[in-house]
Design a protein around this motif. Sequence first.
Motif, short mmCIF file in Angstrom:
data_model
loop_
_atom_site.label_atom_id
_atom_site.label_comp_id
_atom_site.label_asym_id
_atom_site.label_seq_id
_atom_site.Cartn_x
_atom_site.Cartn_y
_atom_site.Cartn_z
N GLU A 25 -28.64 -2.77 17.04
CA GLU A 25 -29.25 -1.61 16.37
C GLU A 25 -28.39 -0.36 16.54
OE1 GLU A 25 -31.70 -1.25 14.31
OE2 GLU A 25 -32.82 -3.11 14.51
N PHE A 28 -25.54 -0.66 14.29
CA PHE A 28 -25.98 -0.50 12.91
C PHE A 28 -26.20 0.97 12.56
CE2 PHE A 28 -29.14 -0.45 9.49
CZ PHE A 28 -28.53 -1.28 8.57
N GLU A 29 -26.69 1.76 13.51
CA GLU A 29 -26.86 3.20 13.27
C GLU A 29 -25.53 3.86 12.93
OE1 GLU A 29 -28.77 5.18 16.54
OE2 GLU A 29 -30.54 3.90 16.40
N THR A 31 -22.63 2.20 11.81
CA THR A 31 -22.01 1.63 10.61
C THR A 31 -22.88 0.50 10.08
OG1 THR A 31 -20.02 0.62 9.70
CG2 THR A 31 -20.55 0.05 11.96
N LYS A 32 -23.03 0.48 8.78
CA LYS A 32 -23.87 -0.55 8.14
C LYS A 32 -23.09 -1.83 7.89
CE LYS A 32 -27.22 2.43 7.74
NZ LYS A 32 -27.38 3.02 9.05
N TYR A 33 -21.76 -1.76 7.93
CA TYR A 33 -20.92 -2.92 7.68
C TYR A 33 -19.89 -3.06 8.79
CZ TYR A 33 -22.83 -2.90 2.97
OH TYR A 33 -23.68 -2.94 1.89
N PHE A 57 -26.61 -8.56 10.63
CA PHE A 57 -26.29 -7.35 9.86
C PHE A 57 -26.74 -7.46 8.41
CE2 PHE A 57 -24.12 -5.53 13.36
CZ PHE A 57 -23.91 -4.20 13.06
N ARG A 60 -30.46 -7.00 8.48
CA ARG A 60 -30.79 -5.60 8.84
C ARG A 60 -30.53 -4.65 7.68
NH1 ARG A 60 -32.70 -1.67 9.56
NH2 ARG A 60 -33.02 -0.43 11.43
N ARG A 61 -29.45 -4.89 6.93
CA ARG A 61 -29.18 -4.05 5.75
C ARG A 61 -30.28 -4.22 4.71
NH1 ARG A 61 -23.71 -5.53 6.73
NH2 ARG A 61 -23.89 -7.27 5.29
N TRP A 64 -33.20 -2.27 5.87
CA TRP A 64 -32.90 -0.85 5.74
C TRP A 64 -33.03 -0.39 4.28
CZ3 TRP A 64 -28.44 1.40 3.39
CH2 TRP A 64 -28.32 2.77 3.60
N ARG A 65 -32.52 -1.20 3.35
CA ARG A 65 -32.60 -0.86 1.93
C ARG A 65 -34.05 -0.78 1.46
NH1 ARG A 65 -28.53 -4.93 1.12
NH2 ARG A 65 -26.50 -3.92 1.28
N HIS A 68 -35.56 2.32 2.89
CA HIS A 68 -34.97 3.48 2.23
C HIS A 68 -35.54 3.63 0.81
CE1 HIS A 68 -31.94 6.57 1.73
NE2 HIS A 68 -31.53 6.01 0.61
#
Length: 137
Positions: A25, A28-29, A31-33, A57, A60-61, A64-65, A68
């Motif tokens: 986590e 991930f905060e 960098t998303k990739y 990842f 998690r993306r 997150w999407r 968002h």
Amino acid sequence: ILLDKDGKRKHTRPTFSGQQIFALEKTFEQTKYLAGPERARLAYSLGMTESQVKVWFQNRRTKWRKKHAAEMATAKKKQDSETERLKGASENEEEDDDYNKPLDPNSDDEKITQLLKKHKPGAGGLLLHPPEGEASA
């Protein structure tokens, strides 16, 4: 090793420790990739395979999407309702312009009564002319 009903190996879902999830986590905060070398380094430091880090990842993306997108939809609804509220307020201001204009002495009593009812709740009982037989002061 778990086997399915046909005797084939059954895929088991890995469980990650709290420390692993925390590190994932935190990364991930920032960098998303992750590029290949970064993924390999993180996997090694957490005792995971690169494939596990890669899939974590990806998942998690996706999460997150979705979050968002939901936040953006909520913000848009809020903005739209505020726009409607302001639009309604400006329409009321246009109506108030009629109320704020000096009255034409030749206008009919019905128009005056409607304006008073619209802008002064309970003003319907206001007498514009004294009842028959009473003298005005």
